[in-house]
Design a protein around this motif. Structure first.
Motif, PDB file in Angstrom:
ATOM      1  N   CYS A   1       0.830  -1.192   0.000  1.00 17.64           N
ATOM      2  CA  CYS A   1       0.000   0.000   0.000  1.00 17.64           C
ATOM      3  C   CYS A   1       0.867   1.244   0.000  1.00 17.64           C
ATOM      4  O   CYS A   1       2.075   1.183   0.274  1.00 17.64           O
ATOM      5  CB  CYS A   1      -0.957   0.012   1.195  1.00 17.64           C
ATOM      6  SG  CYS A   1      -0.120   0.128   2.782  1.00 17.64           S
TER       7      CYS A   1
ATOM      8  N   LEU B   1       0.837   4.908   1.902  1.00 14.05           N
ATOM      9  CA  LEU B   1       0.210   5.690   2.968  1.00 14.05           C
ATOM     10  C   LEU B   1       0.272   7.160   2.576  1.00 14.05           C
ATOM     11  O   LEU B   1       1.348   7.766   2.526  1.00 14.05           O
ATOM     12  CB  LEU B   1       0.940   5.442   4.297  1.00 14.05           C
ATOM     13  CG  LEU B   1       1.082   3.973   4.732  1.00 14.05           C
ATOM     14  CD1 LEU B   1       1.843   3.880   6.057  1.00 14.05           C
ATOM     15  CD2 LEU B   1      -0.290   3.315   4.867  1.00 14.05           C
TER      16      LEU B   1
ATOM     17  N   SER C   1      -0.698  11.009   3.305  1.00 12.86           N
ATOM     18  CA  SER C   1      -1.147  11.992   4.284  1.00 12.86           C
ATOM     19  C   SER C   1      -0.389  13.299   4.127  1.00 12.86           C
ATOM     20  O   SER C   1      -0.941  14.362   4.351  1.00 12.86           O
ATOM     21  CB  SER C   1      -0.970  11.454   5.710  1.00 12.86           C
ATOM     22  OG  SER C   1      -1.265  12.439   6.666  1.00 12.86           O
TER      23      SER C   1
ATOM     24  N   TRP D   1       0.056   6.609  12.464  1.00 12.61           N
ATOM     25  CA  TRP D   1      -0.498   5.555  11.608  1.00 12.61           C
ATOM     26  C   TRP D   1      -0.769   4.286  12.407  1.00 12.61           C
ATOM     27  O   TRP D   1       0.040   3.903  13.263  1.00 12.61           O
ATOM     28  CB  TRP D   1       0.476   5.214  10.474  1.00 12.61           C
ATOM     29  CG  TRP D   1       0.827   6.368   9.568  1.00 12.61           C
ATOM     30  CD1 TRP D   1       1.855   7.221   9.726  1.00 12.61           C
ATOM     31  CD2 TRP D   1       0.139   6.760   8.393  1.00 12.61           C
ATOM     32  NE1 TRP D   1       1.862   8.144   8.722  1.00 12.61           N
ATOM     33  CE2 TRP D   1       0.813   7.892   7.869  1.00 12.61           C
ATOM     34  CE3 TRP D   1      -1.004   6.291   7.725  1.00 12.61           C
ATOM     35  CZ2 TRP D   1       0.416   8.545   6.722  1.00 12.61           C
ATOM     36  CZ3 TRP D   1      -1.405   6.935   6.556  1.00 12.61           C
ATOM     37  CH2 TRP D   1      -0.703   8.053   6.071  1.00 12.61           C
TER      38      TRP D   1
ATOM     39  N   THR E   1      -4.371  -1.517  10.354  1.00  9.20           N
ATOM     40  CA  THR E   1      -5.379  -1.125   9.368  1.00  9.20           C
ATOM     41  C   THR E   1      -4.775  -0.347   8.208  1.00  9.20           C
ATOM     42  O   THR E   1      -5.444  -0.097   7.202  1.00  9.20           O
ATOM     43  CB  THR E   1      -6.457  -0.261  10.045  1.00  9.20           C
ATOM     44  OG1 THR E   1      -5.841   0.942  10.550  1.00  9.20           O
ATOM     45  CG2 THR E   1      -7.108  -1.004  11.183  1.00  9.20           C
ATOM     46  N   LYS E   2      -3.490   0.070   8.409  1.00  7.02           N
ATOM     47  CA  LYS E   2      -2.771   0.844   7.389  1.00  7.02           C
ATOM     48  C   LYS E   2      -3.494   2.150   7.066  1.00  7.02           C
ATOM     49  O   LYS E   2      -3.596   2.569   5.901  1.00  7.02           O
ATOM     50  CB  LYS E   2      -2.573   0.003   6.116  1.00  7.02           C
ATOM     51  CG  LYS E   2      -1.752  -1.263   6.358  1.00  7.02           C
ATOM     52  CD  LYS E   2      -1.627  -2.091   5.119  1.00  7.02           C
ATOM     53  CE  LYS E   2      -0.793  -3.332   5.386  1.00  7.02           C
ATOM     54  NZ  LYS E   2      -1.346  -4.188   6.466  1.00  7.02           N
ATOM     55  N   LYS E   3      -3.996   2.776   8.126  1.00 10.48           N
ATOM     56  CA  LYS E   3      -4.685   4.049   7.982  1.00 10.48           C
ATOM     57  C   LYS E   3      -4.165   5.048   9.007  1.00 10.48           C
ATOM     58  O   LYS E   3      -3.638   4.676  10.047  1.00 10.48           O
ATOM     59  CB  LYS E   3      -6.194   3.858   8.159  1.00 10.48           C
ATOM     60  CG  LYS E   3      -6.854   3.059   7.045  1.00 10.48           C
ATOM     61  CD  LYS E   3      -8.354   2.990   7.255  1.00 10.48           C
ATOM     62  CE  LYS E   3      -9.026   2.191   6.137  1.00 10.48           C
ATOM     63  NZ  LYS E   3     -10.497   2.113   6.328  1.00 10.48           N
ATOM     64  N   ALA E   4      -4.356   6.335   8.666  1.00  8.86           N
ATOM     65  CA  ALA E   4      -3.922   7.401   9.567  1.00  8.86           C
ATOM     66  C   ALA E   4      -4.878   7.528  10.736  1.00  8.86           C
ATOM     67  O   ALA E   4      -6.108   7.596  10.533  1.00  8.86           O
ATOM     68  CB  ALA E   4      -3.814   8.717   8.810  1.00  8.86           C
ATOM     69  N   LYS E   5      -4.338   7.534  11.957  1.00  5.68           N
ATOM     70  CA  LYS E   5      -5.168   7.702  13.145  1.00  5.68           C
ATOM     71  C   LYS E   5      -5.365   9.177  13.468  1.00  5.68           C
ATOM     72  O   LYS E   5      -6.439   9.579  13.911  1.00  5.68           O
ATOM     73  CB  LYS E   5      -4.522   6.988  14.337  1.00  5.68           C
ATOM     74  CG  LYS E   5      -4.442   5.487  14.170  1.00  5.68           C
ATOM     75  CD  LYS E   5      -3.607   4.835  15.274  1.00  5.68           C
ATOM     76  CE  LYS E   5      -4.187   5.066  16.645  1.00  5.68           C
ATOM     77  NZ  LYS E   5      -3.415   4.313  17.678  1.00  5.68           N
TER      78      LYS E   5
END
Length: 928
Positions: free
Chosen positions: A186, A188, A190, A219, A223-227
């Protein structure tokens, strides 16, 4: 002049150096936290943290700039990449390259990193590819493509079992690579600007990224998403996640939530709480440093790297000015600071008790104070433009500075902590202040000289030494237009009553400081052909020294302002001058990079120090007069120590030791302990003494056997020395026999292979051959000459010798009792062999005339006392007629009685040499 009974200085040697070790690029700290690795052009330097010294350095043979490097996690391997597209693996402790291979990248490598096992190496290239290398098995394992532009960041996940690699390039995204499938899992997204660093939580499930877009992103790697995106309001170059198991309440960490610390363009370390995106702590900077957004990008304390040292609970930051600062957690107190690059050094002075520190003015507005023992540095902020000159008060804890910002400042060092702070400042000049000097007797005033052509005297407050944090303001008590051009130098006399100034107008001037409120001119020193760079008072005499751009240094009398001496030796401007050895010697530094030591009495340069590669602007002597410090435009600072006394002490000790050894050698020879005597003589390294021992051995009973026995017991190094001496002895005919005797022993008992292992053996043997051949030729010629003499002796007839005497009869070497010569007049003899009488005819007179002529020509070689003139028998003096052995008659003698018209008037003269024989004398004759 000054007292000349002092010991003059003769030499200085380098005691320590502060030189550039980091000029930008990557910085990495070893796992054991003892060393800092950083790039410096074509080299990677290794700095030892405890001493601040460069202990190792590696450099590519092709002299290409190193673009990136990586140190393995076990601190064993260092890999470097250069612009030549080569990767080199180093044993950095030995500075040896152990392996080299092509990087495969089509353009230089921009980033590198090792995994936690020190097995895999990842390289990110400017061609947008990432390559992974197995450094143990030595092959490329992965070739990851897909990144747009330069891959400036590569980093392995700390948990190697996940086989994940993170990278970032020009698209500002963070790519996650699965190494098991060699695919990008993926991207990322941001950040909107370059991603500068990554930091992972202890469990490996959370990551924080920083960017120059002034935000940090948290991150969730599951989930490989920004928190959360945390705005930090500055371009962030480094981020470190703080440990959760330590008490960090001093820097605002009050909860167990995740916190991270950032370093960026403002030059401040700030602590952030991830859950609330709130800054809980901001590092305090000096008030003199502006932090406005307009000046943010040019902030000299802007940070470019942030590193965590978990073992010692420290943080390391790298500033935009190439300074490396170590902070101790939990208080973020400054522990050490190293200056990677000084730029041009404009002035330098010793500082502190025992000259333990030096203060340096570089081509910047900051002052740097170095502790000489550790090279740790304090950076002093206060001036707003380039600092040009420095001077130190007598006690060494107070010093003054001046700068292009038209101000002067006074600084104080705390004797206990060593910390320096500004205690006073003054601004009254109309232009840049280029020179400053302090009062000599006590800290009562400073004098400044400016480009506005004036000199100003600034009185210091009495309570200056006890001043607190508040900076006191100074006002000048006197201002004087001193010159027609820039004032380059000012100096105060040892009694604080006189002031000297040197200017670009080619003159130096003497001023009186006795009057209140003004300075009065006493005289002008004229003689330099170009601008005067420096002036300095003698500490003991009424003399002023000045140095100029005309390459000369002059001494002036304060009585009548006349020039006493001129010193010439520099090829360019003489920039600084100081007195040493209690005023009996001078030290000068010039634009030619040289420092010269002069003896005033003899007007002689006794030592030239090839100190630097560029202008030496800074020159200062220590309070004890045993050290000097120089600073140059080549960015190097060198501390020199006077070794005159050390050399004299060593020489005296050496002489005393040699006297004792000579006495011991004499005793050993007397006791006939030749082996010990020879070993001692060789240890003295005195070939003549060794030769005397060899002669003593050879002159003893059974000399040859004793020499052989002694030489064979020597150590190898002693035999090497002996062989070296033989080469010298063999060049002299008087000593060649001793050399040949030694060579005979060595060549007889040593194998050629063993002999050739001796140091310099081949060169020594080559030096022996031509002289040995010359000696052999000389001896051959002497032998040939002696054989010819023997042959001539045997061919001579012995008068009265028995017929049985052969030609091979041994030569009689018995000395003559009374040698004499006689004349035999054979021409007057008849055919019957009887000798003519002296009174017959006129032949006798002719004989006498001939003999007289022989006497004149040979200068008494034929003595008159040996000539027979009154013997009636015409014989020899003892009354016996001249007899010849019938076996030795020659044809000429047999025909001597015949009348020959051509020989009528000739007289044959016989020289008769009588040998002392007990009974009848035996004579040999030869016709002359």
């Amino acid at each position: 002049m000054a007292n000349t009974n002092l010991q003059f200085k003769t030499n200085y040697v380098v005691d320590s150096k502060i030189e550039p070790f980091y000029k930008g690029g990557k910085v990495q700290i070893s796992k054991d936290e003892n060393y800092i690795f950083c790039t410096c052009g074509t080299r990677v330097n290794v700095l030892e943290i405890s001493t601040g010294k460069i202990v190792h350095s590696v450099e590519h043979e092709d002299q290409e700039d190193i673009t990136s490097f990586a140190l393995s996690c076990d601190d064993e391997m260092l890999v470097t990449a250069s612009r030549a597209l080569l990767l080199k693996q180093w044993d950095w402790r030995q500075a040896q390259c152990t392996r080299s291979w092509r990087a495969i990248h089509t353009v230089p490598v921009a980033s590198m990193t090792f995994d936690s096992t020190s097995t895999l190496l990842a390289t990110g290239g400017c061609d947008g590819t990432i390559k992974l290398w197995d450094v143990v098995k030595q092959y490329c394992t992965h070739n990851l493509k897909g990144s747009p532009g330069v891959v400036h960041l590569v980093q392995f996940h700390p948990d190697i079992s996940r086989l994940q690699l993170f990278s970032s390039s020009q698209d500002c995204g963070i790519r996650l690579w699965d190494l098991s499938s060699s695919k990008c899992v993926c991207v990322l997204q941001s950040h909107y600007s370059a991603v500068t660093s990554l930091s992972f939580s202890p469990d490996g499930d959370t990551m924080v990224s920083s960017g120059r877009d002034k935000i940090c992103t948290v991150w969730d790697l599951k989930t490989k998403k920004a928190k959360r995106a945390v705005p930090v309001y500055e371009a962030v170059e480094g981020v470190v996640m703080l440990p959760v198991d330590e008490d960090l309440s001093q820097i605002g960490v009050k909860s167990k939530d995740m916190h991270f610390i950032t370093a960026g363009s403002k030059g401040e370390l700030r602590v952030w709480e991830a859950s609330t995106a709130r800054c809980v702590y901001t590092q305090t900077l000096g008030s003199s440093l502006s932090t406005s957004s307009e000046e943010e990008e040019d902030d000299p304390r802007g940070l470019t790297h942030l590193l965590h040292l978990p073992a010692s609970s420290r943080l390391a930051t790298v500033t935009a000015e190439h300074n490396i600062v170590l902070y101790q957690l939990p208080a973020l107190s400054t522990q050490q600071q190293f200056v990677g690059y000084n730029d041009e050094v404009l002035d330098v002075k010793f500082l502190g008790k025992g000259d333990s520190h030096i203060v340096v003015a570089t081509n910047s507005s900051q002052l740097k104070v170095f502790e000489l023992l550790t090279n740790s540095c304090q950076i002093l902020y206060g001036h707003t433009d380039t600092v040009l000159s420095l001077d130190v008060f007598k006690k060494g804890s107070l010093f003054a500075s001046c700068a292009k910002d038209r101000s002067v400042r006074v600084w104080k060092m705390d004797s206990d902590s060593g910390q320096v702070h500004c205690v006073a400042q003054g601004s009254n000049h109309a232009n840049a202040v280029g020179s400053i000097t302090c009062s000599r007797m006590k800290a009562s005033f400073v004098v400044s000289g400016s480009q506005d052509c004036t000199v100003k005297v600034w009185d210091l407050p009495a309570d200056l030494s006890t001043a607190g944090a508040e900076i006191q303001q100074l006002t000048p008590r006197a201002t004087e237009k001193a010159h027609d051009k820039d004032v380059n130098s000012v100096a105060v006399s040892p009694n604080d009553k006189l002031l000297a100034s040197g200017s670009q107008d080619r003159t130096a001037k003497l001023w009186s400081l006795a009057s209140e409120g003004s300075v009065s001119l006493l005289g002008v020193f004229k003689g330099h052909r170009r601008g005067v760079w420096a002036v300095c008072f003698s500490p003991v005499d009424q003399v002023l020294a000045s140095s100029s751009a005309d390459g000369t240094t002059k001494l002036w009398s304060l009585q009548d302002f006349s020039c006493l001496k001129t010193f010439e030796g520099h090829d360019a401007s003489v920039l600084k001058i100081i007195f040493v050895s209690r005023g009996t010697q001078l030290l000068t530094s010039g634009s030619d990079g040289l420092v010269k030591l002069w003896t005033i009495k003899t007007n002689e340069c006794v030592k030239t120090l090839d100190a630097h590669q560029d202008k030496v602007w800074g020159l200062h002597g220590s309070q004890k007069d045993n050290k000097i410090v120089t600073g140059s435009a080549d960015s190097n600072i060198t501390v020199w120590v006077d070794v005159t006394e050390v050399e004299l002490a060593e020489e005296q000790a050496k002489q005393e030791d040699q006297i004792l050894k000579q006495q011991e050698l004499s005793n050993l020879l007397h006791e006939k302990k030749y082996l010990k005597a020879l070993g001692l003589a060789i240890s003295l390294d005195q070939p003549h003494t060794v030769l005397n021992v060899i002669k003593a051995i050879r002159q003893s009973e059974n000399g040859h056997e004793l020499l052989e026995k002694t030489l064979l017991k020597l150590r190898v190094d002693q035999k090497e020395s002996l062989l070296r001496y033989c080469v010298v002895w063999n060049t002299n005919a008087r000593n060649c026999q001793n050399a040949q005797a030694i060579l005979q022993v060595l060549l007889t008992h040593l194998q050629p292979e063993e002999l050739l292992q001796y140091q310099g053996a081949r060169a020594h043997l080559e030096g022996l051959i031509p002289y040995t051949e010359r000696h052999m030729l000389r001896i051959g010629n002497l032998l040939q000459a002696s054989m010819f003499l023997n042959y001539m002796w045997q061919k001579m007839r012995v008068a009265g010798a028995p017929a049985s005497m052969g030609q091979d009869e041994d030569m009689d070497t018995t000395p003559l009792a009374q040698p004499f010569f006689m004349i035999d007049k054979e021409k007057g003899m008849g055919s019957d062999g009887e000798e003519k009488q002296d009174g017959d005819d006129s032949d006798g007179g002719q004989d006498e005339d001939l003999v007289k002529k022989e006497e004149d020509e040979e200068d008494n070689e034929v003595s008159a006392t040996n000539k027979s003139t009154n013997n009636n028998n015409g014989g020899i003096a003892n009354g016996k007629g001249a007899k010849t052995n019938g076996n030795h008659h020659s044809e000429s003698e047999e025909s001597s009685g015949e009348e020959d018209p051509e020989e009528e008037d000739q007289t044959t003269v016989k020289v008769v040499k009588c040998l002392p024989v007990s009974s009848a004398p035996e004579c040999q004759t030869s016709a002359s």
